[in-house]
Motif scaffolding. Sequence first.
Motif, PDB file in Angstrom:
ATOM      1  N   PHE A   1       0.835  -1.195   0.000  1.00  0.00           N
ATOM      2  CA  PHE A   1       0.000   0.000   0.000  1.00  0.00           C
ATOM      3  C   PHE A   1       0.876   1.254   0.000  1.00  0.00           C
ATOM      4  O   PHE A   1       0.671   2.170  -0.791  1.00  0.00           O
ATOM      5  CB  PHE A   1      -0.941   0.009   1.212  1.00  0.00           C
ATOM      6  CG  PHE A   1      -1.664   1.309   1.386  1.00  0.00           C
ATOM      7  CD1 PHE A   1      -2.777   1.604   0.620  1.00  0.00           C
ATOM      8  CD2 PHE A   1      -1.217   2.251   2.301  1.00  0.00           C
ATOM      9  CE1 PHE A   1      -3.439   2.817   0.757  1.00  0.00           C
ATOM     10  CE2 PHE A   1      -1.866   3.465   2.446  1.00  0.00           C
ATOM     11  CZ  PHE A   1      -2.989   3.749   1.677  1.00  0.00           C
ATOM     12  N   PHE A   2       1.860   1.278   0.895  1.00  0.00           N
ATOM     13  CA  PHE A   2       2.744   2.442   0.965  1.00  0.00           C
ATOM     14  C   PHE A   2       3.608   2.561  -0.289  1.00  0.00           C
ATOM     15  O   PHE A   2       3.846   3.669  -0.775  1.00  0.00           O
ATOM     16  CB  PHE A   2       3.604   2.397   2.226  1.00  0.00           C
ATOM     17  CG  PHE A   2       2.838   2.712   3.472  1.00  0.00           C
ATOM     18  CD1 PHE A   2       2.296   3.976   3.668  1.00  0.00           C
ATOM     19  CD2 PHE A   2       2.638   1.749   4.449  1.00  0.00           C
ATOM     20  CE1 PHE A   2       1.567   4.279   4.815  1.00  0.00           C
ATOM     21  CE2 PHE A   2       1.917   2.041   5.594  1.00  0.00           C
ATOM     22  CZ  PHE A   2       1.381   3.309   5.778  1.00  0.00           C
TER      23      PHE A   2
ATOM     24  N   CYS B   1       2.801   1.641  -3.355  1.00  0.00           N
ATOM     25  CA  CYS B   1       1.938   2.163  -4.421  1.00  0.00           C
ATOM     26  C   CYS B   1       1.534   3.617  -4.179  1.00  0.00           C
ATOM     27  O   CYS B   1       1.197   4.330  -5.132  1.00  0.00           O
ATOM     28  CB  CYS B   1       0.695   1.301  -4.564  1.00  0.00           C
ATOM     29  SG  CYS B   1       1.045  -0.349  -5.203  1.00  0.00           S
ATOM     30  N   SER B   2       1.591   4.047  -2.929  1.00  0.00           N
ATOM     31  CA  SER B   2       1.256   5.431  -2.578  1.00  0.00           C
ATOM     32  C   SER B   2       2.455   6.360  -2.693  1.00  0.00           C
ATOM     33  O   SER B   2       2.348   7.554  -2.420  1.00  0.00           O
ATOM     34  CB  SER B   2       0.702   5.502  -1.148  1.00  0.00           C
ATOM     35  OG  SER B   2      -0.459   4.719  -1.027  1.00  0.00           O
ATOM     36  N   GLY B   3       3.606   5.804  -3.052  1.00  0.00           N
ATOM     37  CA  GLY B   3       4.808   6.614  -3.169  1.00  0.00           C
ATOM     38  C   GLY B   3       5.480   6.913  -1.848  1.00  0.00           C
ATOM     39  O   GLY B   3       6.388   7.746  -1.783  1.00  0.00           O
ATOM     40  N   LYS B   4       5.078   6.238  -0.800  1.00  0.00           N
ATOM     41  CA  LYS B   4       5.671   6.434   0.534  1.00  0.00           C
ATOM     42  C   LYS B   4       6.708   5.332   0.747  1.00  0.00           C
ATOM     43  O   LYS B   4       6.502   4.381   1.494  1.00  0.00           O
ATOM     44  CB  LYS B   4       4.590   6.417   1.601  1.00  0.00           C
ATOM     45  CG  LYS B   4       3.602   7.561   1.420  1.00  0.00           C
ATOM     46  CD  LYS B   4       2.519   7.549   2.458  1.00  0.00           C
ATOM     47  CE  LYS B   4       1.571   8.717   2.215  1.00  0.00           C
ATOM     48  NZ  LYS B   4       0.469   8.710   3.175  1.00  0.00           N
TER      49      LYS B   4
END
Length: 81
Positions: free
Chosen positions: A27-28, A30-33
């Motif tokens: 999730f992170f 794919c979120s760029g985090k």
Amino acid sequence: MEYSINTPKNIQRKNMEVNSLYDQGNFFLCSGKYEEAIKYYDRILKLTPYSKTALGYKGFALLKLNKRKEAANCYEMALNC
């Protein structure tokens, strides 16, 4: 959590924990985090030190952070597992 005895119940719990950590890390990612994602992949690697998948995802996150040498180390470790 530590799983010192490999009973079927402990193996199932460990697998569930690892799957949850992948979900969160991805999730992170794919979120760029990327820094946050790396923390989850590191947790996976503590539970399953020879996870080619975790090493690959961690390498990708490091590459996105322009940490090429560290990324290359992850990829090399994955190839040598």
